[in-house]
Design a protein around this motif. Structure first.
Motif, short mmCIF file in Angstrom:
data_model
loop_
_atom_site.label_atom_id
_atom_site.label_comp_id
_atom_site.label_asym_id
_atom_site.label_seq_id
_atom_site.Cartn_x
_atom_site.Cartn_y
_atom_site.Cartn_z
N GLN A 227 0.86 -1.18 0.00
CA GLN A 227 0.00 0.00 0.00
C GLN A 227 0.89 1.23 0.00
O GLN A 227 1.82 1.32 0.80
N VAL A 228 0.62 2.17 -0.91
CA VAL A 228 1.44 3.38 -1.01
C VAL A 228 0.57 4.63 -1.11
O VAL A 228 -0.59 4.56 -1.49
N ASP A 229 1.17 5.74 -0.78
CA ASP A 229 0.54 7.06 -0.88
C ASP A 229 0.50 7.49 -2.34
O ASP A 229 1.52 7.46 -3.03
N GLY A 230 -0.67 7.90 -2.82
CA GLY A 230 -0.84 8.34 -4.20
C GLY A 230 -0.17 9.67 -4.51
O GLY A 230 -0.17 10.10 -5.65
N ARG A 231 0.42 10.31 -3.51
CA ARG A 231 1.14 11.57 -3.73
C ARG A 231 2.65 11.37 -3.77
O ARG A 231 3.40 12.33 -3.88
N SER A 232 3.09 10.12 -3.67
CA SER A 232 4.52 9.83 -3.62
C SER A 232 4.96 9.10 -4.89
O SER A 232 4.59 7.95 -5.12
N ILE A 233 5.77 9.77 -5.70
CA ILE A 233 6.25 9.16 -6.93
C ILE A 233 7.09 7.92 -6.63
O ILE A 233 6.94 6.89 -7.30
N LEU A 234 7.92 8.00 -5.61
CA LEU A 234 8.72 6.82 -5.25
C LEU A 234 7.84 5.69 -4.75
O LEU A 234 8.08 4.52 -5.06
N GLY A 235 6.84 6.02 -3.96
CA GLY A 235 5.92 5.00 -3.48
C GLY A 235 5.23 4.29 -4.62
O GLY A 235 5.16 3.06 -4.66
N ILE A 236 4.72 5.06 -5.57
CA ILE A 236 4.02 4.47 -6.72
C ILE A 236 4.96 3.57 -7.51
O ILE A 236 4.60 2.46 -7.90
N MET A 237 6.19 4.03 -7.71
CA MET A 237 7.14 3.23 -8.49
C MET A 237 7.55 1.96 -7.75
O MET A 237 7.83 0.94 -8.38
N THR A 238 7.56 1.98 -6.41
CA THR A 238 7.93 0.78 -5.66
C THR A 238 6.85 -0.29 -5.69
O THR A 238 7.12 -1.44 -5.31
N LEU A 239 5.65 0.06 -6.14
CA LEU A 239 4.62 -0.96 -6.31
C LEU A 239 5.05 -2.00 -7.35
O LEU A 239 4.63 -3.15 -7.29
N GLY A 240 5.85 -1.56 -8.31
CA GLY A 240 6.27 -2.48 -9.37
C GLY A 240 5.10 -2.88 -10.25
O GLY A 240 5.04 -3.99 -10.75
#
Length: 87
Positions: free
Chosen positions: A41-54
């Motif tokens: 689960q990641v924050d939709g405001r975090s580019i790094l978070g989104i990219m770590t979803l893979g």
């Protein structure tokens, strides 16, 4: 709170460019946005978070939007995925 499922249709998945478009759209809102892929689960405001979803092409994501403008934000995010992140 609004929850909905989207399918990643972008060739190459949610790499830097589509992740940046999603973050830019998310930054214009007061709502909290989260993306889930399996247990992640990641924050939709975090580019790094989104990219770590893979997230790759064909993956399904659960999107949650919670806030005063959640209906508008949810529609905007759904449109972004439906149009494969084309402006």
């Amino acid at each position: 709170m609004i929850q909905f499922e989207v399918t990643v249709t972008v060739e190459g998945g949610l790499h830097a460019r589509p992740a940046a478009l999603l973050v830019n759209r998310s930054a214009q809102t007061q709502s909290k946005i989260t993306l889930n892929k399996g247990e992640k689960q990641v924050d939709g405001r975090s580019i790094l978070g989104i990219m770590t979803l893979g997230a790759t092409q064909g993956d399904k994501l659960l999107v949650s939007v919670d806030g005063a403008d959640e209906e508008t934000v949810a529609a905007s995010i759904q449109q972004l995925f439906e149009q494969s992140f084309q402006s």
